[in-house]
Motif scaffolding. Structure first.
Motif, PDB file in Angstrom:
ATOM      1  N   VAL A  41       0.825  -1.103   0.107  1.00  0.00           N
ATOM      2  CA  VAL A  41       0.032   0.024  -0.287  1.00  0.00           C
ATOM      3  C   VAL A  41       0.798   1.127  -0.177  1.00  0.00           C
ATOM      4  O   VAL A  41       1.880   1.385   0.932  1.00  0.00           O
ATOM      5  CB  VAL A  41      -0.725   0.106   1.231  1.00  0.00           C
ATOM      6  N   VAL A  42       0.687   2.239  -0.863  1.00  0.00           N
ATOM      7  CA  VAL A  42       1.528   3.344  -1.013  1.00  0.00           C
ATOM      8  C   VAL A  42       0.594   4.596  -0.813  1.00  0.00           C
ATOM      9  O   VAL A  42       1.012   5.974  -0.533  1.00  0.00           O
ATOM     10  CB  VAL A  42       2.143   3.471  -2.403  1.00  0.00           C
ATOM     11  N   SER A  43      -0.845   4.363  -0.954  1.00  0.00           N
ATOM     12  CA  SER A  43      -1.810   5.603  -0.484  1.00  0.00           C
ATOM     13  C   SER A  43      -3.230   5.140  -0.024  1.00  0.00           C
ATOM     14  O   SER A  43      -3.297   3.838   0.049  1.00  0.00           O
ATOM     15  CB  SER A  43      -1.995   6.413  -1.593  1.00  0.00           C
ATOM     16  N   TRP A  44      -3.680   5.977   0.674  1.00  0.00           N
ATOM     17  CA  TRP A  44      -4.856   5.604   1.619  1.00  0.00           C
ATOM     18  C   TRP A  44      -5.892   6.783   2.042  1.00  0.00           C
ATOM     19  O   TRP A  44      -5.522   7.860   2.232  1.00  0.00           O
ATOM     20  CB  TRP A  44      -4.301   5.006   2.963  1.00  0.00           C
ATOM     21  N   ASN A  45      -7.024   6.679   1.317  1.00  0.00           N
ATOM     22  CA  ASN A  45      -8.024   7.593   1.507  1.00  0.00           C
ATOM     23  C   ASN A  45      -8.975   7.658   2.673  1.00  0.00           C
ATOM     24  O   ASN A  45      -8.705   6.319   3.540  1.00  0.00           O
ATOM     25  CB  ASN A  45      -8.708   7.842   0.215  1.00  0.00           C
ATOM     26  N   ARG A  46      -9.785   8.384   2.883  1.00  0.00           N
ATOM     27  CA  ARG A  46     -10.621   8.433   4.206  1.00  0.00           C
ATOM     28  C   ARG A  46     -11.660   7.375   4.167  1.00  0.00           C
ATOM     29  O   ARG A  46     -12.038   6.789   5.026  1.00  0.00           O
ATOM     30  CB  ARG A  46     -11.534   9.604   4.162  1.00  0.00           C
ATOM     31  N   GLY A  47     -12.092   6.890   2.924  1.00  0.00           N
ATOM     32  CA  GLY A  47     -13.041   5.907   2.640  1.00  0.00           C
ATOM     33  C   GLY A  47     -12.300   4.304   3.287  1.00  0.00           C
ATOM     34  O   GLY A  47     -13.300   3.645   3.844  1.00  0.00           O
ATOM     35  N   ALA A  48     -10.940   4.372   2.547  1.00  0.00           N
ATOM     36  CA  ALA A  48     -10.309   3.227   3.213  1.00  0.00           C
ATOM     37  C   ALA A  48     -10.261   3.041   4.887  1.00  0.00           C
ATOM     38  O   ALA A  48     -10.458   2.012   5.233  1.00  0.00           O
ATOM     39  CB  ALA A  48      -8.801   3.024   2.689  1.00  0.00           C
ATOM     40  N   GLU A  49      -9.755   4.449   5.617  1.00  0.00           N
ATOM     41  CA  GLU A  49      -9.924   4.372   6.827  1.00  0.00           C
ATOM     42  C   GLU A  49     -11.261   3.771   7.575  1.00  0.00           C
ATOM     43  O   GLU A  49     -11.296   3.239   8.352  1.00  0.00           O
ATOM     44  CB  GLU A  49      -9.567   5.579   7.174  1.00  0.00           C
ATOM     45  N   ARG A  50     -12.356   4.513   6.772  1.00  0.00           N
ATOM     46  CA  ARG A  50     -13.559   4.212   7.209  1.00  0.00           C
ATOM     47  C   ARG A  50     -14.105   2.564   7.208  1.00  0.00           C
ATOM     48  O   ARG A  50     -14.522   1.981   8.026  1.00  0.00           O
ATOM     49  CB  ARG A  50     -14.632   5.026   6.521  1.00  0.00           C
ATOM     50  N   ILE A  51     -13.930   2.154   6.063  1.00  0.00           N
ATOM     51  CA  ILE A  51     -14.342   0.662   5.572  1.00  0.00           C
ATOM     52  C   ILE A  51     -13.520  -0.301   6.312  1.00  0.00           C
ATOM     53  O   ILE A  51     -13.928  -1.249   6.747  1.00  0.00           O
ATOM     54  CB  ILE A  51     -14.182   0.293   4.064  1.00  0.00           C
ATOM     55  N   LYS A  52     -12.119  -0.224   6.387  1.00  0.00           N
ATOM     56  CA  LYS A  52     -11.342  -1.221   6.706  1.00  0.00           C
ATOM     57  C   LYS A  52     -10.378  -0.840   8.154  1.00  0.00           C
ATOM     58  O   LYS A  52      -9.950  -1.712   8.646  1.00  0.00           O
ATOM     59  CB  LYS A  52     -10.007  -1.571   5.657  1.00  0.00           C
ATOM     60  N   GLY A  53     -10.695   0.549   8.593  1.00  0.00           N
ATOM     61  CA  GLY A  53     -10.552   0.423  10.038  1.00  0.00           C
ATOM     62  C   GLY A  53      -8.888   0.688  10.321  1.00  0.00           C
ATOM     63  O   GLY A  53      -8.500   1.154  11.557  1.00  0.00           O
ATOM     64  N   TYR A  54      -8.208   0.872   9.314  1.00  0.00           N
ATOM     65  CA  TYR A  54      -6.453   1.272   9.526  1.00  0.00           C
ATOM     66  C   TYR A  54      -6.490   2.739   9.267  1.00  0.00           C
ATOM     67  O   TYR A  54      -7.095   3.472   8.281  1.00  0.00           O
ATOM     68  CB  TYR A  54      -6.131   0.672   8.455  1.00  0.00           C
ATOM     69  N   GLU A  55      -5.474   3.526  10.076  1.00  0.00           N
ATOM     70  CA  GLU A  55      -5.151   4.772   9.600  1.00  0.00           C
ATOM     71  C   GLU A  55      -4.006   4.549   8.606  1.00  0.00           C
ATOM     72  O   GLU A  55      -3.483   3.675   8.621  1.00  0.00           O
ATOM     73  CB  GLU A  55      -4.738   5.617  11.094  1.00  0.00           C
ATOM     74  N   ALA A  56      -3.798   5.657   7.884  1.00  0.00           N
ATOM     75  CA  ALA A  56      -2.638   5.541   6.873  1.00  0.00           C
ATOM     76  C   ALA A  56      -1.528   5.259   7.273  1.00  0.00           C
ATOM     77  O   ALA A  56      -0.887   4.406   6.815  1.00  0.00           O
ATOM     78  CB  ALA A  56      -2.651   7.181   6.236  1.00  0.00           C
ATOM     79  N   GLY A  57      -1.128   5.808   8.661  1.00  0.00           N
ATOM     80  CA  GLY A  57       0.267   5.478   9.077  1.00  0.00           C
ATOM     81  C   GLY A  57       0.366   3.829   9.554  1.00  0.00           C
ATOM     82  O   GLY A  57       1.392   3.160   9.397  1.00  0.00           O
ATOM     83  N   GLU A  58      -0.722   3.257   9.765  1.00  0.00           N
ATOM     84  CA  GLU A  58      -0.800   1.790  10.265  1.00  0.00           C
ATOM     85  C   GLU A  58      -0.774   0.823   9.115  1.00  0.00           C
ATOM     86  O   GLU A  58      -0.126  -0.286   9.016  1.00  0.00           O
ATOM     87  CB  GLU A  58      -2.083   1.479  10.903  1.00  0.00           C
ATOM     88  N   ILE A  59      -1.112   1.411   8.013  1.00  0.00           N
ATOM     89  CA  ILE A  59      -1.131   0.384   6.749  1.00  0.00           C
ATOM     90  C   ILE A  59      -0.250   0.735   5.651  1.00  0.00           C
ATOM     91  O   ILE A  59       0.009  -0.117   4.919  1.00  0.00           O
ATOM     92  CB  ILE A  59      -2.689   0.262   6.332  1.00  0.00           C
ATOM     93  N   ILE A  60       0.202   1.974   5.347  1.00  0.00           N
ATOM     94  CA  ILE A  60       1.102   2.308   4.112  1.00  0.00           C
ATOM     95  C   ILE A  60       2.337   1.511   4.474  1.00  0.00           C
ATOM     96  O   ILE A  60       3.202   1.664   5.349  1.00  0.00           O
ATOM     97  CB  ILE A  60       1.380   3.801   4.002  1.00  0.00           C
ATOM     98  N   GLY A  61       2.676   0.898   3.400  1.00  0.00           N
ATOM     99  CA  GLY A  61       4.054  -0.204   3.301  1.00  0.00           C
ATOM    100  C   GLY A  61       3.748  -1.541   3.513  1.00  0.00           C
ATOM    101  O   GLY A  61       4.661  -2.313   3.274  1.00  0.00           O
ATOM    102  N   SER A  62       2.601  -1.644   3.979  1.00  0.00           N
ATOM    103  CA  SER A  62       2.116  -3.032   4.195  1.00  0.00           C
ATOM    104  C   SER A  62       1.580  -3.714   2.810  1.00  0.00           C
ATOM    105  O   SER A  62       0.953  -2.857   2.142  1.00  0.00           O
ATOM    106  CB  SER A  62       1.111  -3.240   5.498  1.00  0.00           C
TER     107      SER A  62
END
Length: 648
Positions: A41-62
Motif C-alpha cells: 500500500v502506497v496511498s490511503w484515503n478516508r474511505g479506506a480508513e472508514r471501511i477497513k479501520g486502518y489509519e494511513a500510518g498503520e497500513i502504508i507499506g503493508s
C-alpha cells in the motif's frame, strides 16, 4: 494590486494533480488506494480508513493481502488477483474481506494496473466498496423467495401453478401433482385447458375464465375437472391476474382444490335434511289424516247404522229401498277410503299372523289375471323357501293389489308386470341407504315397463291424495296406504323410477321366523240371539243413539252414557250388566281409561271397545276386544258374540 507581490500561478499539471488528490482523499463510501507493483500500500484515503479501520500510518507499506481471509491467503488468492489485473487489464470480484478488528465484510473489489507513458508498471489502483448491507438485503430477499417457493411447493391440498398470459403452465407445485396426477415435466408448457372436460373446452370455458380474470380482477368457480388418468373431480378454482408495477400482464396465478369429498358430504347432509323434512312432513300429514279418518268413521257409523235400521223397517218392494242401498254403497266406499287414510297414518288395526309370501302371492294369481287384462303379461317369481313373515294378510294382499294395479295403469299399451320376492340380509352398511334396521327381510317387488316418474313426482308419490291418474281415476291413497302398512310392519316401501324406464316398487317386510300358521276357526255367534243388558258409552250423540238403536234392534236392553264418568255412575246403579260397549276417543276419560276403571270394580265384566283409531296406549286395555268404525249391525252382532263366547 499596487504594493503587493504578484502571485505566481501553479503549473496546470500541479493544479490537476492536487485537485484529484483532494477528490480521492475526500471520498468516504469507497476505499481508494494505490499499490506498488509488489502489492504494498502506497496511498490511503478516508474511505479506506472508514471501511477497513486502518489509519494511513498503520497500513502504508503493508501488503494488501492483509485484507484477505487466512484461507484466501493460503490459496494464493492475492497474487492471483494482481496477475489477473495484469493479464486482463482489470480484476473485479465480490468476496469476503477482513477489517482491522478482524470482522468480515462483503466487498466489491476492482483492481486496475497503472502504467506510465512508456508502459512501465507503476503499481495498481484498488477500489473497494462495502456491500455487506446490500448483500444482507439481497440474501434476505433470496431467502424469502426461497421460503415462499418452498411454501408453495410443499402445499399438497391445493394445486398452485402459474400460467403465462396465453394460459400455458409455467410452474407446478406438489399439490398440483397430487390432485391432477401430472409431473412437472409432463405439464410445463402445456395449456391449462388440458384440465377441463371436453364439453367445457368445446364451450370455450378456459378462455372465458382468463378473460374474466383480466376483466374483473378475479375468476372463481366450482366445476368438474379432469385428472391425468381421465377421472373427474369436483374442483374449486381461483384464477388471479399477475401484473408488474406498470400494470403489464405477466400471467395468472391459478389455485385449484379438490372438494369432491366435501361436495359429497354436503350432498349427503342435504339428503339427510330432506329425508328428515320428508319424514316430519309425512308424520304431520299422517296425524292430520288419522284425525280426519277417525272423525269421518264416527259420522259413517251413524250414517250406515241408521240406513240399515231404516231399510229393515221398510216393506219389501218399497221404491225407497234402491235409494237406501245406493246411500249404503256410498257409505261403504267412504269406509274403505278412511281405511286407506288410516293405513297411510299407520293407525289401522292389524291382525298379524305368520304367513308365507309365496303362498300369499300364489293365492292372488286368479285375481291378478282378472285385474290386469289380456294386454298385460304377469311374471311371478316367489320361491316357496322364503322365511315366513308376520303380517295382516288381508292388508298385504290389498297393498300388493294396489301395486299391481298401478303397474298396469302405467302401461296402457300393455307390457310385463313382474312380481318377485327375495330374502335379503340388510347389513349395517346397507341399513342407512335403505332406511331400514339391520336384519333379515323379505323384499316383495312389483316391476313394470311403463312411463315411469320424474324426480318431482317420485318425491311425492306416497303423499295422500297425490295422483297422476287424472280427475276421477284415482284417490291418491294407494301408494300412501302401502307406505303406511310397510312402516307399521317395521319395514318400508321403496320406489325406484325414471321417466321412460318404468317403476319398481319394493315392499320390505321383516322376517319373523317359525312356521306359517293356519287361520283360526271362526267362533260361532251363539250369543247374538240372547238378550243382554248392555251399557253403551260415547260422547257423540249421533253415534250413541245409532249404536243404541242397533243394539235394541238386535233384542238387547240398552243403557246409554255420554262420558266415562257417566258410565261409571250408571254401572254402579245398574242391577245387572252383561257387556259394556264404549268409544275410545272421549274427553275427560278415554275408553281405555274407562276399561281400567271397570277392571278395578268389575274385573269379570266383558268390554267391547269401538274406535276409529288403531293406535291405543300400551297396557292391559290394549287386550280388550275391539270393533272398528264404521261398522254394520252384523259386525256389531258378531263382535258381541265373540266377546261373550270368550267369557265362557
Amino acid at each position: 494590486m499596487p504594493g503587493s507581490p504578484e502571485a505566481t500561478p501553479l503549473p496546470r499539471e500541479q493544479i490537476d494533480a492536487s485537485s484529484f488528490r483532494l477528490l480521492v482523499e475526500g471520498v468516504r463510501d469507497y476505499a481508494i488506494y494505490m499499490l506498488d507493483p509488489q502489492g504494498r500500500v502506497v496511498s490511503w484515503n478516508r474511505g479506506a480508513e472508514r471501511i477497513k479501520g486502518y489509519e494511513a500510518g498503520e497500513i502504508i507499506g503493508s501488503h494488501f493481502s492483509r485484507f484477505y481471509r487466512e484461507e484466501d491467503r493460503a490459496e494464493g488468492l492475492p497474487a492471483r488477483t494482481l496477475a489477473t489485473a495484469l493479464a486482463e487489464g482489470r480484476f473485479e470480484a465480490e468476496a469476503w474481506r477482513v477489517r482491522k478488528d478482524g470482522t468480515r465484510f462483503w466487498a466489491h473489489v476492482v483492481i486496475d494496473p497503472i502504467r506510465d507513458a512508456s508502459g512501465t508498471l507503476r503499481g495498481f489502483a484498488k477500489i473497494t466498496r462495502d456491500l455487506t448491507e446490500r448483500r444482507a438485503t439481497e440474501e434476505a430477499l433470496r431467502r424469502s423467495q426461497e421460503e415462499f417457493r418452498l411454501l408453495v411447493e410443499s402445499v399438497t391440498d391445493y394445486g398452485i401453478c402459474k400460467l403465462d398470459p396465453e394460459g400455458r403452465v409455467t410452474t407446478w407445485n406438489a399439490g398440483a401433482r397430487r390432485i391432477k396426477g401430472y409431473e412437472p415435466g409432463e405439464i410445463l408448457g402445456r395449456h391449462f385447458s388440458t384440465f377441463y372436460t371436453e364439453e367445457d373446452r368445446a364451450a370455450g370455458e378456459p378462455q372465458r375464465a382468463l378473460e374474466t380474470a383480466v376483466r374483473e380482477g378475479r375468476f372463481e368457480k366450482e366445476a368438474w375437472r379432469v385428472r391425468k388418468d381421465g377421472t373427474r373431480f369436483w374442483a374449486s378454482i381461483v384464477i388471479d391476474p399477475v401484473r408488474d408495477a406498470d400494470g403489464t400482464l405477466l400471467g395468472f396465478a391459478k389455485v385449484t382444490r379438490d372438494i369432491t369429498e366435501r361436495r359429497e358430504a354436503q350432498r349427503e347432509l342435504e339428503r339427510a335434511r330432506e329425508a328428515l323434512f320428508q319424514s316430519q312432513k309425512m308424520e304431520a300429514i299422517g296425524q292430520l289424516t288419522g284425525g280426519v279418518a277417525h272423525d269421518f268413521n264416527n259420522l259413517l257409523t251413524a250414517v250406515i247404522g241408521s240406513l240399515e235400521l231404516v231399510r229393515k223397517r221398510l216393506p219389501a218392494g218399497d221404491r225407497n229401498l234402491a235409494l237406501i242401498d245406493n246411500a249404503m254403497q256410498a257409505a261403504r266406499r267412504g269406509g274403505a277410503l278412511t281405511q286407506r287414510m288410516l293405513a297411510f297414518a299407520r293407525r289401522q288395526q292389524l291382525d298379524p299372523e305368520l304367513a308365507s309370501v309365496a303362498a300369499l302371492v300364489d293365492g292372488m294369481k286368479s285375481l291378478f289375471d282378472h285385474t290386469l287384462g289380456p294386454a298385460i303379461v304377469l311374471d311371478i317369481d316367489c320361491p316357496a323357501t322364503l322365511s315366513p313373515v308376520r303380517v295382516d294378510t288381508n292388508q298385504v294382499e290389498m297393498a300388493l293389489l294396489n301395486l299391481v294395479v298401478n303397474a298396469r295403469d302405467a302401461m296402457p299399451r300393455g307390457g310385463v308386470v313382474a312380481v318377485s320376492a327375495r330374502e335379503i340380509v340388510v347389513t349395517a352398511a346397507m341399513a342407512a341407504s335403505l332406511s331400514l334396521g339391520e336384519g333379515r327381510y323379505v323384499r316383495l317387488q312389483v316391476k313394470d315397463q311403463g312411463h315411469g316418474m320424474d324426480a318431482a313426482t317420485l318425491a311425492r308419490a306416497t303423499e295422500p291424495f297425490f295422483t297422476t291418474k287424472g280427475v276421477g281415476k284415482g284417490t291418491g291413497l294407494g301408494l300412501s296406504m302401502v307406505h303406511g302398512l310397510a312402516e307399521q310392519l317395521g319395514g318400508r316401501l321403496q320406489l325406484e323410477s325414471r321417466e321412460g324406464q318404468g317403476t319398481t316398487a319394493s315392499l320390505w317386510i321383516p322376517v319373523a321366523g317359525g312356521e306359517a300358521e293356519a287361520p283360526a276357526a271362526p267362533v260361532p255367534a251363539t250369543d247374538a240371539a240372547r238378550s243382554l243388558a248392555i251399557l253403551a258409552v260415547d260422547d257423540d250423540a249421533l253415534i250413541l243413539v245409532n249404536t243404541a238403536a242397533m243394539l235394541e234392534d238386535l233384542g238387547h236392553e240398552v243403557t246409554i252414557a255420554y262420558s266415562g264418568r257417566e258410565a261409571l255412575a250408571a254401572l254402579a246403579s245398574m242391577p245387572h250388566v252383561d257387556l259394556v260397549v264404549t268409544d275410545h276417543a272421549m274427553p275427560g276419560m278415554t275408553g281405555t281409561q274407562l276399561v281400567e276403571a271397570i277392571r278395578r270394580t268389575h274385573p269379570a265384566l266383558p268390554v267391547l271397545l269401538a274406535t276409529g283409531y288403531a293406535e291405543l296406549p300400551n297396557g292391559e286395555s290394549t287386550k280388550v276386544p275391539r270393533l272398528n268404525k264404521p261398522f254394520l249391525q252384523a259386525h256389531l252382532a258378531r263382535a258381541i258374540a265373540d266377546v261373550m263366547q270368550a267369557q265362557r
